[in-house]
Write a protein that holds these residues in place. Structure first.
Motif, short mmCIF file in Angstrom:
data_model
loop_
_atom_site.label_atom_id
_atom_site.label_comp_id
_atom_site.label_asym_id
_atom_site.label_seq_id
_atom_site.Cartn_x
_atom_site.Cartn_y
_atom_site.Cartn_z
N UNK A 63 0.83 -1.21 0.00
CA UNK A 63 0.00 0.00 0.00
C UNK A 63 0.86 1.25 0.00
N UNK A 64 0.27 2.34 -0.47
CA UNK A 64 0.93 3.64 -0.36
C UNK A 64 0.11 4.51 0.59
N UNK A 65 0.82 5.10 1.55
CA UNK A 65 0.18 5.93 2.57
C UNK A 65 0.62 7.38 2.37
N UNK A 66 -0.32 8.30 2.52
CA UNK A 66 0.01 9.72 2.50
C UNK A 66 -0.04 10.27 3.92
N UNK A 67 1.02 10.98 4.30
CA UNK A 67 1.10 11.62 5.62
C UNK A 67 1.13 13.13 5.44
N UNK A 68 0.31 13.82 6.20
CA UNK A 68 0.20 15.28 6.12
C UNK A 68 0.67 15.86 7.46
N UNK A 69 1.82 16.52 7.43
CA UNK A 69 2.51 16.93 8.66
C UNK A 69 2.49 18.44 8.85
N UNK A 70 2.41 18.83 10.11
CA UNK A 70 2.44 20.25 10.44
C UNK A 70 3.11 20.42 11.79
N UNK A 71 3.44 21.64 12.11
CA UNK A 71 4.14 21.94 13.36
C UNK A 71 3.67 23.27 13.90
N UNK A 72 3.80 23.42 15.20
CA UNK A 72 3.39 24.65 15.86
C UNK A 72 4.45 25.06 16.86
N UNK A 73 4.90 26.32 16.74
CA UNK A 73 5.85 26.88 17.70
C UNK A 73 7.17 26.11 17.71
N UNK A 74 7.72 25.84 16.53
CA UNK A 74 8.92 25.03 16.44
C UNK A 74 10.22 25.82 16.58
N UNK A 75 10.16 27.14 16.49
CA UNK A 75 11.38 27.93 16.60
C UNK A 75 11.91 27.93 18.03
N UNK A 76 13.22 27.92 18.15
CA UNK A 76 13.85 27.75 19.47
C UNK A 76 13.51 28.88 20.44
N UNK A 77 13.50 30.12 19.96
CA UNK A 77 13.36 31.26 20.86
C UNK A 77 11.98 31.91 20.81
N UNK A 81 -3.90 25.63 2.43
CA UNK A 81 -5.20 26.11 1.95
C UNK A 81 -5.70 25.32 0.75
N UNK A 82 -4.82 24.48 0.18
CA UNK A 82 -5.19 23.67 -0.98
C UNK A 82 -5.38 22.20 -0.64
N UNK A 83 -5.09 21.81 0.61
CA UNK A 83 -5.15 20.39 1.00
C UNK A 83 -5.97 20.27 2.28
N UNK A 84 -7.18 19.77 2.15
CA UNK A 84 -8.10 19.72 3.29
C UNK A 84 -7.58 18.83 4.42
N UNK A 85 -6.96 17.72 4.10
CA UNK A 85 -6.48 16.82 5.16
C UNK A 85 -5.44 17.52 6.03
N UNK A 86 -4.61 18.32 5.42
CA UNK A 86 -3.60 19.07 6.17
C UNK A 86 -4.27 20.06 7.13
N UNK A 87 -5.43 20.55 6.77
CA UNK A 87 -6.16 21.45 7.66
C UNK A 87 -6.63 20.72 8.93
N UNK A 88 -6.91 19.43 8.82
CA UNK A 88 -7.24 18.65 10.02
C UNK A 88 -6.01 18.52 10.90
N UNK A 89 -4.82 18.33 10.29
CA UNK A 89 -3.59 18.28 11.08
C UNK A 89 -3.41 19.57 11.87
#
Length: 238
Positions: free
Chosen positions: A2-16, A168-176
């Motif tokens: 199978x092929x799986x798609x992963x939609x990744x995001x991050x919040x507040x990743x900057x060190x300072x 804004x173009x990928x709905x699944x990423x909006x769930x992330x």
């Protein structure tokens, strides 16, 4: 295979950055389900009087859109093809100098920690990252290298692609974005918003977890790892 798609995001990743709680997250599903899922999310938007081009984001949650975001949460939990894993990190625990690492080096190790519990050698994966800044291209290439090398996938047969997309173009990423925002909110004490608290409560109710503790290692639907200052070579699992 199978092929799986992963939609990744991050919040507040900057060190300072002024906020101590950082979250990395990924929503994933089978490739053949992506089109159907994106269509269903657009239909939810239209049902609530929103344009199907409306970008659902944690920062946009408001009392007037509460019902829409609750329906989005319910859609995630009701769809057996959608899964989530997130890592919650308290950056006050960081001590890069002690462990002779840069923040960037640690960042890629945390991304590996996020995705290594999802990736299986028998599957094939495409990974999509939300575009954040002009350094994104360099970051995606480095992440692909780190993930593949750590899996001894030197020919990149397991992780086929790591690429940037616009949320804004990928709905699944909006769930992330929605789920990592909820994890960050649930682990902070300096934020107040009745509408956002209602969404957090909905996720707690649907998941059965309090969002402030690690879930069991094999939790498949809504997996959380609360990182407690482990070193790169001493990552305890849930």
């Amino acid at each position: 295979m199978d092929k799986i798609h992963l939609y990744c995001d991050e919040s507040n990743h900057l060190e300072n950055s002024p906020v101590n709680i950082m979250v990395l997250g990924a929503v994933y599903c089978p490739k053949e389900k992506v089109k159907e899922i994106n269509i269903r999310i657009r239909e939810i938007k239209e049902r609530h009087g929103l344009s199907n081009h409306f970008e659902a984001k944690w920062t946009k949650i408001s009392p007037s859109k509460l019902d829409f975001y609750q329906d989005l949460v319910d859609y995630f939990f009701d769809n057996a093809d959608l899964h989530f894993r997130g890592i919650v990190i308290d950056k006050t625990q960081l001590d890069h100098a002690h462990f002779s690492q840069t923040h960037d080096q640690w960042y890629y190790k945390m991304y590996f920690e996020l995705l290594s519990k999802i990736l299986e050698p028998s599957q094939r994966y495409n990974i999509f990252l939300d575009i954040k800044d002009t350094q994104g291209g360099k970051k995606t290439k480095k992440l692909h290298e780190v993930l593949s090398n750590n899996m001894y996938d030197f020919e990149k047969n397991i992780i086929k692609e790591v690429q940037q997309v616009r949320s804004n173009e990928v709905e699944i990423l909006q769930i992330t974005d929605l789920l990592i925002g909820a994890l960050q909110f649930a682990n902070r004490t300096d934020v107040t918003s009745k509408a956002k608290k209602d969404i957090v409560d909905r996720i707690k109710d649907r998941s059965g977890y309090n969002l402030s503790q690690s879930t069991l290692f094999r939790e498949a639907k809504f997996n959380i790892f609360c990182w407690k200052g482990h070193t790169a070579n001493d990552i305890d699992h849930e």
